[in-house]
Design a protein around this motif. Structure first.
Motif, mmCIF file in Angstrom:
data_model
loop_
_atom_site.group_PDB
_atom_site.id
_atom_site.type_symbol
_atom_site.label_atom_id
_atom_site.label_comp_id
_atom_site.label_asym_id
_atom_site.label_seq_id
_atom_site.Cartn_x
_atom_site.Cartn_y
_atom_site.Cartn_z
ATOM 1 N N SER A 107 0.799 -1.224 0.000
ATOM 2 C CA SER A 107 0.000 0.000 0.000
ATOM 3 C C SER A 107 0.835 1.279 0.000
ATOM 4 N N GLY A 108 2.061 1.197 0.506
ATOM 5 C CA GLY A 108 2.871 2.395 0.695
ATOM 6 C C GLY A 108 2.706 2.992 2.085
ATOM 7 N N MET A 109 1.702 2.539 2.830
ATOM 8 C CA MET A 109 1.433 3.065 4.161
ATOM 9 C C MET A 109 2.328 2.365 5.187
ATOM 10 N N THR A 110 3.616 2.653 5.075
ATOM 11 C CA THR A 110 4.626 2.049 5.934
ATOM 12 C C THR A 110 4.526 2.625 7.348
ATOM 13 N N GLN A 111 5.208 1.979 8.268
ATOM 14 C CA GLN A 111 5.300 2.473 9.635
ATOM 15 C C GLN A 111 6.780 2.709 9.933
ATOM 16 N N GLN A 112 7.190 3.967 9.902
ATOM 17 C CA GLN A 112 8.577 4.331 10.202
ATOM 18 C C GLN A 112 8.695 4.586 11.702
ATOM 19 N N ILE A 113 9.663 3.946 12.319
ATOM 20 C CA ILE A 113 9.839 4.025 13.769
ATOM 21 C C ILE A 113 10.300 5.428 14.184
ATOM 22 N N ASP A 114 9.573 5.998 15.118
ATOM 23 C CA ASP A 114 10.000 7.211 15.795
ATOM 24 C C ASP A 114 10.625 6.810 17.140
ATOM 25 N N THR A 130 -1.859 5.155 -3.807
ATOM 26 C CA THR A 130 -3.001 5.700 -4.537
ATOM 27 C C THR A 130 -3.727 6.685 -3.636
ATOM 28 N N GLY A 131 -3.666 7.933 -3.935
ATOM 29 C CA GLY A 131 -4.417 8.930 -3.194
ATOM 30 C C GLY A 131 -3.688 9.592 -2.043
ATOM 31 N N GLY A 132 -2.520 9.091 -1.671
ATOM 32 C CA GLY A 132 -1.725 9.733 -0.637
ATOM 33 C C GLY A 132 -2.297 9.715 0.764
ATOM 34 N N VAL A 133 -3.264 8.840 1.041
ATOM 35 C CA VAL A 133 -3.819 8.773 2.395
ATOM 36 C C VAL A 133 -2.840 8.096 3.342
ATOM 37 N N GLN A 134 -3.036 8.335 4.615
ATOM 38 C CA GLN A 134 -2.225 7.708 5.647
ATOM 39 C C GLN A 134 -3.152 6.988 6.610
ATOM 40 N N ALA A 135 -3.072 5.683 6.630
ATOM 41 C CA ALA A 135 -3.902 4.859 7.510
ATOM 42 C C ALA A 135 -3.130 3.585 7.805
ATOM 43 N N SER A 136 -3.674 2.773 8.692
ATOM 44 C CA SER A 136 -2.955 1.563 9.075
ATOM 45 C C SER A 136 -3.721 0.270 8.885
ATOM 46 N N CYS A 137 -5.026 0.337 8.708
ATOM 47 C CA CYS A 137 -5.799 -0.901 8.627
ATOM 48 C C CYS A 137 -6.131 -1.260 7.181
ATOM 49 N N HIS A 138 -5.951 -2.523 6.848
ATOM 50 C CA HIS A 138 -6.214 -2.992 5.490
ATOM 51 C C HIS A 138 -7.686 -2.889 5.107
ATOM 52 N N THR A 139 -8.570 -2.673 6.100
ATOM 53 C CA THR A 139 -9.996 -2.550 5.813
ATOM 54 C C THR A 139 -10.375 -1.161 5.310
ATOM 55 N N GLY A 140 -9.415 -0.207 5.387
ATOM 56 C CA GLY A 140 -9.678 1.150 4.933
ATOM 57 C C GLY A 140 -9.852 2.154 6.059
ATOM 58 N N PRO A 163 -8.663 4.270 9.528
ATOM 59 C CA PRO A 163 -7.384 4.871 9.940
ATOM 60 C C PRO A 163 -6.542 3.958 10.815
ATOM 61 N N ASN A 164 -7.205 3.133 11.643
ATOM 62 C CA ASN A 164 -6.498 2.170 12.480
ATOM 63 C C ASN A 164 -7.334 0.907 12.597
ATOM 64 N N CYS A 165 -6.781 -0.111 13.205
ATOM 65 C CA CYS A 165 -7.469 -1.403 13.297
ATOM 66 C C CYS A 165 -8.515 -1.448 14.405
ATOM 67 N N ALA A 198 -10.844 5.793 5.742
ATOM 68 C CA ALA A 198 -9.861 6.738 5.214
ATOM 69 C C ALA A 198 -9.594 6.495 3.733
ATOM 70 N N PHE A 199 -9.819 5.249 3.284
ATOM 71 C CA PHE A 199 -9.568 4.910 1.882
ATOM 72 C C PHE A 199 -10.379 3.697 1.483
ATOM 73 N N ASP A 200 -10.472 3.488 0.181
ATOM 74 C CA ASP A 200 -11.155 2.323 -0.381
ATOM 75 C C ASP A 200 -10.124 1.213 -0.559
ATOM 76 N N PRO A 201 -10.203 0.132 0.227
ATOM 77 C CA PRO A 201 -9.198 -0.924 0.118
ATOM 78 C C PRO A 201 -9.146 -1.586 -1.258
ATOM 79 N N ASP A 202 -10.252 -1.627 -1.975
ATOM 80 C CA ASP A 202 -10.243 -2.216 -3.319
ATOM 81 C C ASP A 202 -9.353 -1.420 -4.264
ATOM 82 N N LYS A 203 -9.313 -0.097 -4.098
ATOM 83 C CA LYS A 203 -8.468 0.736 -4.953
ATOM 84 C C LYS A 203 -6.996 0.616 -4.578
#
Length: 159
Positions: free
Chosen positions: A79-86, A108-118, A120-122, A148-153
């Motif tokens: 997805s590109g929605m990586t988790q970079q350690i702070d 796709t779309g530049g959103v930032q979220a973490s859950c594969h369901t779309g 923002p978080n799980c 936050a996003f459409d997982p199909d896209k």
């Protein structure tokens, strides 16, 4: 190559020592909760084996062991929605981790979220507490976030 963690030897070393000595469970896993570095929002819970933890420490990006796929999983690889350690924290007996992270933008779309369901978080559903429904079907869940996003896209139809 230097090892990122050492075996646990005694309680004193584990609780007060200055070296990471993770207590993996019987399946060789340690739970890792990821939170947003700025807001503290809980994003997800995943599990790391020794390889995932070593890659996380080495690269500064979160890797998990996917129990459902049975393989190493670089969070955000598709997805590109990586988790970079702070900041990476461990609890007192080194049996759990918290990763304070910054989320990468989707391909796709530049959103930032973490859950594969779309979402923002799980943790997008609230468990209704205080009484169980009389039908015996278990506690009710209520969705408390907007997607936050459409997982199909982002992942395609077969995610």
């Amino acid at each position: 190559m230097p090892q990122p963690f050492v075996p646990q030897t005694d309680k004193e070393q584990t609780e007060f020592g200055d070296q990471l000595s993770v207590k993996f469970n019987d399946q060789g896993m340690v739970p890792c909760i990821s939170t947003h570095a700025d807001t503290g929002e809980v994003l997800m819970l995943g599990y790391m084996n020794d390889v995932a933890l070593a890659k996380t420490i080495e690269t500064g990006f979160v890797y998990y062991w996917s129990r459902t796929r049975g393989k190493l999983w670089f969070k955000g690889e598709s997805s590109g929605m990586t988790q970079q350690i702070d900041q990476l924290l461990t609890n007192c007996d080194q049996s759990a981790l918290v990763a304070k992270v910054r989320i990468g933008k989707s391909h796709t779309g530049g959103v930032q979220a973490s859950c594969h369901t779309g979402y923002p978080n799980c943790f997008y559903r609230e468990v209704q507490t205080g009484k169980l429904p009389p039908d015996g079907r278990g506690a009710k869940l209520t969705v408390i976030q907007d997607k936050a996003f459409d997982p199909d896209k982002v992942y395609g139809k077969s995610h």
